[in-house]
Design an enzyme around this catalytic site. Structure first.
Site, PDB file in Angstrom:
ATOM      1  N   LEU A  70       0.833  -1.212   0.000  1.00 54.53           N
ATOM      2  CA  LEU A  70       0.000   0.000   0.000  1.00 54.53           C
ATOM      3  C   LEU A  70       0.861   1.252   0.000  1.00 54.53           C
ATOM      4  O   LEU A  70       0.373   2.345  -0.214  1.00 54.53           O
ATOM      5  CB  LEU A  70      -0.940   0.002   1.207  1.00 54.53           C
ATOM      6  CG  LEU A  70      -1.760  -1.272   1.407  1.00 54.53           C
ATOM      7  CD1 LEU A  70      -2.639  -1.145   2.631  1.00 54.53           C
ATOM      8  CD2 LEU A  70      -2.608  -1.572   0.172  1.00 54.53           C
ATOM      9  N   ARG A  71       2.159   1.083   0.272  1.00 55.33           N
ATOM     10  CA  ARG A  71       3.158   2.164   0.174  1.00 55.33           C
ATOM     11  C   ARG A  71       3.086   3.195   1.274  1.00 55.33           C
ATOM     12  O   ARG A  71       3.784   4.193   1.208  1.00 55.33           O
ATOM     13  CB  ARG A  71       3.069   2.875  -1.186  1.00 55.33           C
ATOM     14  CG  ARG A  71       3.202   1.960  -2.390  1.00 55.33           C
ATOM     15  CD  ARG A  71       4.480   1.186  -2.399  1.00 55.33           C
ATOM     16  NE  ARG A  71       4.768   0.605  -3.708  1.00 55.33           N
ATOM     17  CZ  ARG A  71       5.727  -0.283  -3.918  1.00 55.33           C
ATOM     18  NH1 ARG A  71       6.471  -0.716  -2.911  1.00 55.33           N
ATOM     19  NH2 ARG A  71       5.951  -0.753  -5.124  1.00 55.33           N
ATOM     20  N   ASP A 312       0.184  -9.497  -5.315  1.00 57.20           N
ATOM     21  CA  ASP A 312       1.551  -8.952  -5.374  1.00 57.20           C
ATOM     22  C   ASP A 312       1.507  -7.492  -5.846  1.00 57.20           C
ATOM     23  O   ASP A 312       2.426  -7.009  -6.505  1.00 57.20           O
ATOM     24  CB  ASP A 312       2.403  -9.813  -6.321  1.00 57.20           C
ATOM     25  CG  ASP A 312       3.890  -9.547  -6.196  1.00 57.20           C
ATOM     26  OD1 ASP A 312       4.313  -9.056  -5.134  1.00 57.20           O
ATOM     27  OD2 ASP A 312       4.620  -9.827  -7.161  1.00 57.20           O
ATOM     28  N   HIS A 316       3.551   2.052  -8.385  1.00 54.95           N
ATOM     29  CA  HIS A 316       4.725   2.929  -8.466  1.00 54.95           C
ATOM     30  C   HIS A 316       4.326   4.277  -9.033  1.00 54.95           C
ATOM     31  O   HIS A 316       3.355   4.382  -9.788  1.00 54.95           O
ATOM     32  CB  HIS A 316       5.782   2.333  -9.401  1.00 54.95           C
ATOM     33  CG  HIS A 316       6.603   1.251  -8.776  1.00 54.95           C
ATOM     34  ND1 HIS A 316       7.397   1.461  -7.681  1.00 54.95           N
ATOM     35  CD2 HIS A 316       6.755  -0.059  -9.104  1.00 54.95           C
ATOM     36  CE1 HIS A 316       7.996   0.324  -7.359  1.00 54.95           C
ATOM     37  NE2 HIS A 316       7.622  -0.619  -8.195  1.00 54.95           N
TER      38      HIS A 316
END
Lengths: 438, 326
Positions: A70-71, A312, A316
């Site tokens: 989820l960053r 997965d 980005h």
């Protein structure tokens, strides 16, 4: 998208996965009150009743993603809990396990609480943080696993960072076994294939790319399986990529080791041949391997050696792809195209659709908590979505749902990738006493 | 299924010279024939021709290089271009500026052609896809992938000595795995219809599935050399000897070094080639490198004509494209 809060929701004329006749599902106060044939009984009406025409749609139990990024915290230029949990929900995932490779890593209560609070505020899919097995994922000092487990982490993982020191790995597995905490481990040797960015095969040779041999996976897998045998730790192998790994996991299961495994959805579709022309949308941390490997993964799924499918998901920012292939950041932003790809699996794998969905709903839930509730049984909290199998994916929605647009299907047509048209959309999701129309 | 080859322009003509793999035999032959014309220029008193007069060629070398950069500079100057050498090894990309930002700055300087060398495989593809369409890109070597002008000058050297490729047996020795020269040579040899291309080296230096490139792997140098018309050595980088790939330079020479005794196994008129710089006593005996069968220095000389050919072809195509679009 808005969240509605009607007291009673009636979904009429909807199909179930294993039953083509039209059903009526009644949800009262977030719980499934009844599931009956549409022809039975009369419909309730009133000011607090929302009726949804489910004709042509299928009710599917909420999907559970065993591995997603989820960053947040730390990498919010790539994605956030708000954007990615909404993207997950829009693809039918009501429960998402997020990777500990955030900044800071998920090795403290504070980070777990931050993630849980932001997830609650986001009102997307339910988010379960995976604990970092070692502090900072550095592979040296164990994280406070019991504390993290009590705080809501259903499993611990090293993300994509191998533990080089076998002493540390052995201890970690013994320690996790003390608390019956499953370990999600990616089989990747710390040195073999280090610095590689493509499967060691004809394509990497042709393109001159630093490569990752199959042995980088199988050597690490053998080590994990032997330590599992010694420690009796619950071991879940995350995102296997090769035919040989499947054989090893099959043998381990036959020897009654407490081992399960999953495959990333995109590994059931793509191979290293697609790297031609340095196409970095196919740059994956676990590399796409040969056609024979991909076909073996499909067969492993069909035969039940592979327990579950994860996404997965790795969103980005655009800059992450603006470099020569080896310098691009690996990973595919998976959610937007997940459902249409899942719907093509029955034909490609040879499993009926309900069994394919089982690998994405019941099986992953068994791996993390063993609970048997279905989200679609009378008396339970509703946890399912309505699927329109024939609706085309809206390419314009990619950037609205997830920050990441790094996926091959964002630049290639399905046809050019040898796939059927990308069909399948979620129209409504029900979870945690909420109703999300899309 | 894969991304379009960035080497060709809207007219289907060569716009960037990145990789021999995407080119067909007739285009390779055109480059060799054009180079043949320029080879004569080198023998004249006035060596310059005005084909690139008023054009600016920027040598963008992100990796250290003396030979290749000098050869490109000389080739551009003989075509009457202005040449800009940009030292990028110690420049902005090392200060954290992205490759793309660096490129855009250089584009703003309004050059006409970039000659690029970069340490990452695929860098030239990436640059070709992202530069302004008014710029032509020539790959001066990218990572372990491709060094197409070296490949073409090797073909030029072979053709000058042997003529037709179809009956030739060519042997590449040593570090195939890490060599961009090997990949470009193999690709060019296969496309030009070479009778047989053999590779030989320890398995640590021969990459997976190399046969898929159209070559045959030989177990020993002695077997590989029998019947060889052309023998190509490849540079063994010293750092390979510090890792587990090769135990020592001495053992490499004893097993894969081109000694006079081994050379005797090849055809008596076999050519000895090497892209340089050579490690004498490692890949090749000094007496073989300096012997009468060696064409190593000819390769260097022909490199100028071949690079002139490539530069003039892509620049000519750019002119054609501008005319077609105006």
């Amino acid at each position: 998208m808005s969240v509605t809060t009607e007291q009673v929701i009636i979904i009429d004329r909807v199909q179930l996965l294993d039953n083509d006749t039209e059903h009526r599902i009644t949800i009262r106060d977030g719980h499934v009150e009844s599931i009956v044939a549409s022809s039975d009984a009369s419909k309730e009406t009133g000011p607090n009743v929302l009726v949804i025409d489910g004709q042509g749609q299928t009710a599917v139990r909420g999907l559970c993603d065993l591995y997603s990024r989820l960053r947040e915290p730390g990498l919010t230029r790539k994605g956030s809990i708000a954007t990615e949990s909404q993207a997950a929900l829009a693809s039918g995932f009501t429960k998402v396990l997020c990777s500990p490779d955030t900044q800071p890593t998920i090795d403290s209560i504070a980070t777990v609480q931050l993630i849980r609070q932001r997830a609650e505020a986001a009102q997307g899919a339910e988010i379960l943080p995976i604990a970092a097995l070692t502090v900072g994922l550095a592979g040296e000092q164990l994280s406070e696993l019991a504390t993290l487990q009590a705080a809501g982490c259903p499993a611990a993982s090293q993300a994509d960072v191998p533990v080089g020191n076998t002493n540390v790995l052995y201890s970690a597995m013994e320690y996790a076994a003390s608390f019956s905490m499953p370990l999600f481990m990616t089989a990747r040797d710390s040195q073999l294939g280090a610095g590689g960015c493509a499967h060691a095969g004809a394509m990497a040779t042709k393109l001159g790319l630093p490569s990752i041999p199959v042995a980088a996976e199988t050597v690490a897998l053998a080590r994990l399986l032997e330590l599992c045998r010694e420690t009796e730790c619950r071991l879940h192998i995350s995102r296997i990529s090769s035919a040989r790994s499947l054989q090893m996991i099959d043998a381990a299961k036959q020897a009654a080791l407490p081992v399960t495994c999953d495959v990333a959805l995109h590994h059931l579709f793509f191979t290293d041949e697609q790297l031609a022309g340095y196409d970095s949308t196919f740059h994956s941390e676990v590399p796409f391997r040969s056609l024979a490997d991909r076909d073996a993964l499909r067969e492993g799924l069909r035969a039940g050696i592979i327990d579950a499918i994860c996404t997965d998901h790795a969103p980005h920012d655009r800059d992450a792809s603006l470099a020569p292939f080896p310098a691009t950041e690996p990973g595919l932003s998976a959610y937007h195209w997940a459902l249409p790809l899942i719907l093509q699996l029955p034909e490609l794998v040879g499993l009926p659709l309900n069994q394919v969905f089982e690998k994405l709903s019941a099986a992953p839930r068994r791996i993390i908590d063993g609970a048997e509730h279905t989200g679609m049984t009378e008396g339970e909290q509703a946890d399912f979505f309505l699927l329109n199998k024939d609706a085309a994916v809206d390419p314009m929605k990619v950037s609205l749902e997830s920050v990441g647009t790094n996926h091959p299907l964002n630049i290639h047509s399905a046809e050019s990738l040898g796939l059927s048209p990308m069909l399948g959309r979620v129209s409504h999701a029900f979870l945690q006493s909420r109703h999300h129309p899309f | 299924m894969s991304l379009a080859d960035p080497q060709f322009n809207a007219l289907g003509e060569l716009h960037h010279f990145i990789d021999i793999d995407g080119l067909d035999k007739s285009l390779l032959t055109q480059i060799l024939d054009t180079a043949e014309g320029f080879a004569g220029v080198n023998d004249r008193t006035i060596k310059n021709v005005p084909l690139l007069r008023g054009k600016t060629v920027a040598n963008l070398f992100f990796e250290n290089s003396t030979r290749t950069r000098t050869a490109f500079e000389l080739a551009a100057k003989r075509l009457s271009a202005d040449v800009l050498n940009v030292d990028l090894v110690t420049s902005s990309t090392n200060k954290g500026e992205s490759l793309l930002d660096t490129l855009h700055v250089l584009e703003a300087l309004q050059c006409d052609m970039f000659v690029v060398r970069h340490g990452e495989s695929g860098a030239a593809h990436f640059i070709a896809r992202h530069v302004s369409p008014s710029i032509n890109v020539i790959n001066g070597g990218d990572g372990q992938h491709s060094h197409p002008t070296q490949g073409m000058l090797d073909m030029f050297t072979i053709r000058r000595h042997k003529g037709d490729f179809s009956n030739l047996c060519v042997v590449l020795i040593g570090d195939i795995r890490h060599s961009r020269v090997a990949r470009s040579d193999i690709s060019a040899l296969v496309k030009l219809g070479t009778g047989e291309v053999r590779v030989v080296g320890p398995r640590t230096l021969v990459p997976s599935d190399v046969e898929s490139l159209g070559v045959t792997i030989f177990p020993t140098l002695e077997k590989a050399l029998v019947g060889a018309d052309v023998i190509m050595g490849l540079r063994l980088q010293k750092e390979r000897m510090r890792t587990a790939t090769v135990p020592s330079s001495g053992e490499f020479y004893r097993t894969y070094g081109l000694s006079p005794e081994r050379l005797a196994l090849a055809k008596p008129d076999a050519l000895i080639m090497h892209p340089g710089p050579t490690n004498r006593g490692v890949e090749i005996a000094g007496s073989v490198a300096d012997g009468k069968q060696s064409v190593i220095l000819e390769q260097v000389t022909y490199g100028i004509a071949v690079r002139m050919a490539v530069m003039s072809i892509v620049m000519g195509n750019a002119t054609n494209l501008r005319r077609a679009q105006s």
